[in-house]
Design an enzyme around this catalytic site. Sequence first.
Site, short mmCIF file in Angstrom:
data_model
loop_
_atom_site.label_atom_id
_atom_site.label_comp_id
_atom_site.label_asym_id
_atom_site.label_seq_id
_atom_site.Cartn_x
_atom_site.Cartn_y
_atom_site.Cartn_z
N TYR A 1 -1.17 20.27 19.12
CA TYR A 1 -2.13 20.66 18.06
C TYR A 1 -1.21 20.78 16.86
CZ TYR A 1 -4.57 22.81 22.11
OH TYR A 1 -5.08 23.28 23.34
N CYS B 1 -5.10 31.25 15.06
CA CYS B 1 -5.79 31.60 14.07
C CYS B 1 -7.03 32.68 14.37
CB CYS B 1 -6.23 30.63 13.13
SG CYS B 1 -7.29 29.30 13.77
N GLU C 1 -1.82 15.69 18.49
CA GLU C 1 -2.88 15.95 17.73
C GLU C 1 -3.96 14.89 17.79
OE1 GLU C 1 -3.68 18.19 15.17
OE2 GLU C 1 -5.38 16.80 14.70
N1 SAH Z 1 -0.08 23.20 13.39
C1 SAH Z 1 -0.68 22.51 12.38
C2 SAH Z 1 -2.20 22.17 12.40
C3 SAH Z 1 -2.93 23.63 13.33
S1 SAH Z 1 -4.56 23.44 12.87
C4 SAH Z 1 -0.21 23.50 11.04
O1 SAH Z 1 0.25 24.21 11.22
O2 SAH Z 1 -0.67 22.91 10.12
C5 SAH Z 1 -4.98 22.84 14.65
C6 SAH Z 1 -4.95 21.45 14.69
O3 SAH Z 1 -5.54 21.04 16.12
C7 SAH Z 1 -5.93 20.68 13.90
O4 SAH Z 1 -5.14 19.91 13.26
C8 SAH Z 1 -6.91 20.09 14.83
O5 SAH Z 1 -7.16 18.60 14.23
C9 SAH Z 1 -6.19 20.01 16.14
N2 SAH Z 1 -7.11 19.87 17.19
C10 SAH Z 1 -8.12 20.48 17.47
N3 SAH Z 1 -8.73 20.28 18.71
C11 SAH Z 1 -7.72 19.60 19.61
C12 SAH Z 1 -7.35 19.04 20.70
N4 SAH Z 1 -8.19 19.22 21.64
N5 SAH Z 1 -6.31 18.44 20.84
C13 SAH Z 1 -5.36 18.24 19.90
N6 SAH Z 1 -5.56 18.48 18.92
C14 SAH Z 1 -6.55 19.28 18.48
#
Ligand code: SAH
Length: 384
Positions: A244, A341, A266
Amino acid sequence: MNNNKKTCPVSKKCGGCQLLNLSYPEQLKLKQTAVERLLKKFCRVERIIGMDCPYHYRNKVQAAFYTNRQGKIISGVYQSGSHHVVGIDSCLTEDETADKIITFVRKLLPSFKLTTYNEDTGKGFLRHNLVKRGFATNQIMLVLVTGTSIFPSKNNFVSAVLKKFPEITTIVQNINNFKTNLVLGEHQKILYGKGFIEDILCGCRFRISPKSFYQINPVQTEVLYNTAMDYAQLKGNETVLDTYCGIGTIGIVAAKRGAGRVIGVELNGDAVRDAISNARLNNLNNIFFVKGDAGEFMSEAAGENESPDVVFMDPPRAGSSPKFLDALIKMSPHTVVYISCNPETMARDIEYLTSKSSYSVKKIQPVDMFPHTRHIETVALLKR
Ligand code: SAH
């Protein structure tokens, strides 16, 4: 720390700061209690890390523009649960320079005979302003979101804004002529500068375009990422997964801090593109990014007998999935750093992991990323 409560004249209408009726220490206590209620059963919860100065922490500010029945132009936020714009000149959580720029743009419109966009008729010019500031670099981006691509007196308007705010490093016109709740449209023109800004987090550089996702509280993001790195205890030759990963920030910081090889995964394609260019910007050649569902990726990797040493996971509010967690158990990295979060889904996922495997929680650290709001960020360290 300032223990006094601050008030906001529009807090009821705006609805963004649900905890403003509490002093900051009271807010932290409430968040601490909430995390303990959900996670104490797994491990002692460290004291939440708050901000020394919990105001004006937002590096990204958005304002909607609207002309009322008296012909007065208003800029601000939508009233919670409606499409009525609440006028705002300054906000306790938003960057002060950004607020000043938006107020100036609003006051400048009449002298250029520029109108605001009317959502009902689809006519008019300015819809939104979006300002992003790199707190570490002081680079500033102003995005003027307009209902039409025609921009009368464009050059003079841009000059007037730059004359007042020479610190603005780029100005972009984004055209959004759709009936939509989304702020940004597809097309954009760079009116001044490079069309993006850069910021520095934990010693790494990140490129931020109008549409890129970037953490909105960079001061606390550093605290959060430093805690995550401290938990990971990288020695220098590990295979690390950043799941993620968004625009790759956690994985890039890990790669810079000596991880042997990092793979980020991602779902959002734009974020993956940003992640790849961010890796290049930091001269890293030991980090790779995969676009796809994290659960899917994990279960394929587990099937191929991949054995990462450390897995960072930072899922959205809904948390992770059984597919992801089962694959994680199968791969059994020695260290899992879970960043969340939403402590409720974090508790659910940790319950799943600890009941089905030999993982146990070693540390839990809440970090206040969003003062005055009810949102809570938490990092947990799990070890096999
Ligand atoms: N780690 C990053 C973003 C965290 S927010 C940071 O610290 O900035 C969570 C992220 O998970 C988002 O970018 C969203 O697009 C992604 N996401 C949501 N569902 C997902 C899934 N099923 N598989 C992979 N990524 C996903």
